[in-house]
Design a protein around this motif. Structure first.
Motif, PDB file in Angstrom:
ATOM      1  N   PHE A  40       0.891  -1.154   0.000  1.00 32.74           N
ATOM      2  CA  PHE A  40       0.000   0.000   0.000  1.00 32.74           C
ATOM      3  C   PHE A  40       0.932   1.207   0.000  1.00 32.74           C
ATOM      4  O   PHE A  40       1.425   1.637   1.036  1.00 32.74           O
ATOM      5  N   HIS A  41       1.192   1.739  -1.161  1.00 34.65           N
ATOM      6  CA  HIS A  41       2.333   2.605  -1.446  1.00 34.65           C
ATOM      7  C   HIS A  41       2.106   4.074  -1.086  1.00 34.65           C
ATOM      8  O   HIS A  41       1.034   4.625  -1.347  1.00 34.65           O
ATOM      9  N   ASP A  42       3.114   4.688  -0.495  1.00 36.75           N
ATOM     10  CA  ASP A  42       3.226   6.134  -0.286  1.00 36.75           C
ATOM     11  C   ASP A  42       1.966   6.736   0.341  1.00 36.75           C
ATOM     12  O   ASP A  42       1.336   7.625  -0.202  1.00 36.75           O
ATOM     13  N   ARG A  43       1.606   6.280   1.526  1.00 38.53           N
ATOM     14  CA  ARG A  43       0.361   6.659   2.183  1.00 38.53           C
ATOM     15  C   ARG A  43       0.417   7.973   2.960  1.00 38.53           C
ATOM     16  O   ARG A  43      -0.611   8.453   3.416  1.00 38.53           O
ATOM     17  N   ALA A  44       1.616   8.553   3.160  1.00 36.73           N
ATOM     18  CA  ALA A  44       1.721   9.762   3.989  1.00 36.73           C
ATOM     19  C   ALA A  44       2.565  10.822   3.301  1.00 36.73           C
ATOM     20  O   ALA A  44       3.545  10.509   2.627  1.00 36.73           O
ATOM     21  N   LYS A  45       2.183  12.069   3.505  1.00 38.19           N
ATOM     22  CA  LYS A  45       2.953  13.212   3.010  1.00 38.19           C
ATOM     23  C   LYS A  45       3.900  13.658   4.129  1.00 38.19           C
ATOM     24  O   LYS A  45       3.578  14.558   4.897  1.00 38.19           O
ATOM     25  N   LEU A  46       5.049  12.998   4.219  1.00 39.32           N
ATOM     26  CA  LEU A  46       6.026  13.337   5.243  1.00 39.32           C
ATOM     27  C   LEU A  46       6.736  14.627   4.838  1.00 39.32           C
ATOM     28  O   LEU A  46       7.117  14.805   3.678  1.00 39.32           O
ATOM     29  N   ASP A  47       6.915  15.539   5.795  1.00 38.76           N
ATOM     30  CA  ASP A  47       7.453  16.870   5.508  1.00 38.76           C
ATOM     31  C   ASP A  47       8.317  17.299   6.685  1.00 38.76           C
ATOM     32  O   ASP A  47       7.810  17.489   7.793  1.00 38.76           O
ATOM     33  N   PHE A  48       9.615  17.453   6.463  1.00 43.85           N
ATOM     34  CA  PHE A  48      10.534  17.749   7.557  1.00 43.85           C
ATOM     35  C   PHE A  48      11.270  19.067   7.390  1.00 43.85           C
ATOM     36  O   PHE A  48      12.193  19.352   8.128  1.00 43.85           O
ATOM     37  N   GLY A  49      10.885  19.885   6.425  1.00 52.19           N
ATOM     38  CA  GLY A  49      11.492  21.195   6.254  1.00 52.19           C
ATOM     39  C   GLY A  49      12.916  21.110   5.738  1.00 52.19           C
ATOM     40  O   GLY A  49      13.512  20.044   5.639  1.00 52.19           O
ATOM     41  N   ALA A  50      13.471  22.294   5.436  1.00 49.93           N
ATOM     42  CA  ALA A  50      14.789  22.368   4.822  1.00 49.93           C
ATOM     43  C   ALA A  50      15.915  21.995   5.791  1.00 49.93           C
ATOM     44  O   ALA A  50      16.946  21.481   5.373  1.00 49.93           O
ATOM     45  N   ASP A  51      15.722  22.245   7.082  1.00 54.32           N
ATOM     46  CA  ASP A  51      16.815  22.004   8.031  1.00 54.32           C
ATOM     47  C   ASP A  51      16.571  20.798   8.927  1.00 54.32           C
ATOM     48  O   ASP A  51      17.195  20.659   9.970  1.00 54.32           O
ATOM     49  N   GLY A  52      15.664  19.925   8.528  1.00 54.11           N
ATOM     50  CA  GLY A  52      15.350  18.758   9.345  1.00 54.11           C
ATOM     51  C   GLY A  52      15.524  17.473   8.569  1.00 54.11           C
ATOM     52  O   GLY A  52      15.740  17.467   7.364  1.00 54.11           O
ATOM     53  N   ARG A  53      15.411  16.379   9.302  1.00 53.64           N
ATOM     54  CA  ARG A  53      15.462  15.055   8.695  1.00 53.64           C
ATOM     55  C   ARG A  53      14.428  14.185   9.388  1.00 53.64           C
ATOM     56  O   ARG A  53      13.949  14.509  10.469  1.00 53.64           O
ATOM     57  N   ALA A  54      14.107  13.065   8.781  1.00 57.64           N
ATOM     58  CA  ALA A  54      13.169  12.123   9.385  1.00 57.64           C
ATOM     59  C   ALA A  54      13.839  11.388  10.533  1.00 57.64           C
ATOM     60  O   ALA A  54      14.990  10.960  10.421  1.00 57.64           O
ATOM     61  N   GLY A  55      13.119  11.274  11.625  1.00 57.16           N
ATOM     62  CA  GLY A  55      13.577  10.481  12.748  1.00 57.16           C
ATOM     63  C   GLY A  55      12.510   9.461  13.098  1.00 57.16           C
ATOM     64  O   GLY A  55      11.315   9.736  12.960  1.00 57.16           O
ATOM     65  N   LEU A  56      12.915   8.297  13.536  1.00 60.09           N
ATOM     66  CA  LEU A  56      11.985   7.259  13.966  1.00 60.09           C
ATOM     67  C   LEU A  56      12.222   7.012  15.446  1.00 60.09           C
ATOM     68  O   LEU A  56      13.324   6.641  15.854  1.00 60.09           O
ATOM     69  N   SER A  57      11.195   7.261  16.253  1.00 61.48           N
ATOM     70  CA  SER A  57      11.276   7.082  17.701  1.00 61.48           C
ATOM     71  C   SER A  57      10.194   6.105  18.136  1.00 61.48           C
ATOM     72  O   SER A  57       9.226   5.870  17.415  1.00 61.48           O
TER      73      SER A  57
END
Length: 163
Positions: A40-57
């Motif tokens: 079930f492909h690409d279900r979320a619009k993840l957005d972390f801005g220009a100075d951020g990155r994705a984190g998984l907690s």
């Protein structure tokens, strides 16, 4: 004195102004792994801005019960935030439209136990509110050098009740 807020079932259409509902309903977008796994492909619009990155907690939140007293909402101006339960229990999702920099009238949704959510950047929302133990969630959100939290405390709290 409190204001009453009734819960709604979480649907993609009702939640669309605030974020994405992540679930595996309908036919998968494609089959992978020799046809043994539906993607079930690409279900979320993840957005972390220009100075951020994705984190998984991993979050471990204490379960709450209805009626639930809502006195504060928060938002993250620099990034989206996804909550993926590590269980199959419903949880409470509260969101509110922005009204000139403060939250408007909130909406309260209850997931069906097989749904996750992704809150769009700058969406007013309640805190993580599992309705049963365990309260374990994988959370994907912005990791970056600047603060990414704004809180709003209601003058008159809301009492969230079942529909």
């Amino acid at each position: 004195m409190t204001q009453i807020l009734r819960t709604l079932a979480l649907t993609a259409q009702a939640f669309a102004p605030y974020g994405d509902v992540l679930d595996a309903t309908g036919a998968p977008d494609k089959l992978i792994n020799q046809g043994l796994c539906g993607r079930f492909h690409d279900r979320a619009k993840l957005d972390f801005g220009a100075d951020g990155r994705a984190g998984l907690s991993i979050f471990n939140a204490q379960p709450r019960a209805l009626p639930y007293m809502l006195d504060m909402v928060e938002r993250h101006p620099d990034g989206s935030q996804a909550f993926i339960p590590l269980h199959q229990h419903p949880f409470l999702v509260i969101v509110a439209p922005d009204k000139g920099g403060t939250p408007g009238t909130p909406l309260a949704f209850v997931t069906n136990g097989a749904q996750a959510i992704n809150l769009h950047r700058n969406t007013w929302h309640g805190v993580l509110t599992p309705l049963a133990a365990p309260g374990l969630f994988a959370v994907i959100d912005r990791i970056g050098p600047t603060p990414n939290l704004e809180e709003h405390w209601f003058t008159t709290p809301w009492e969230v009740r079942s529909a």
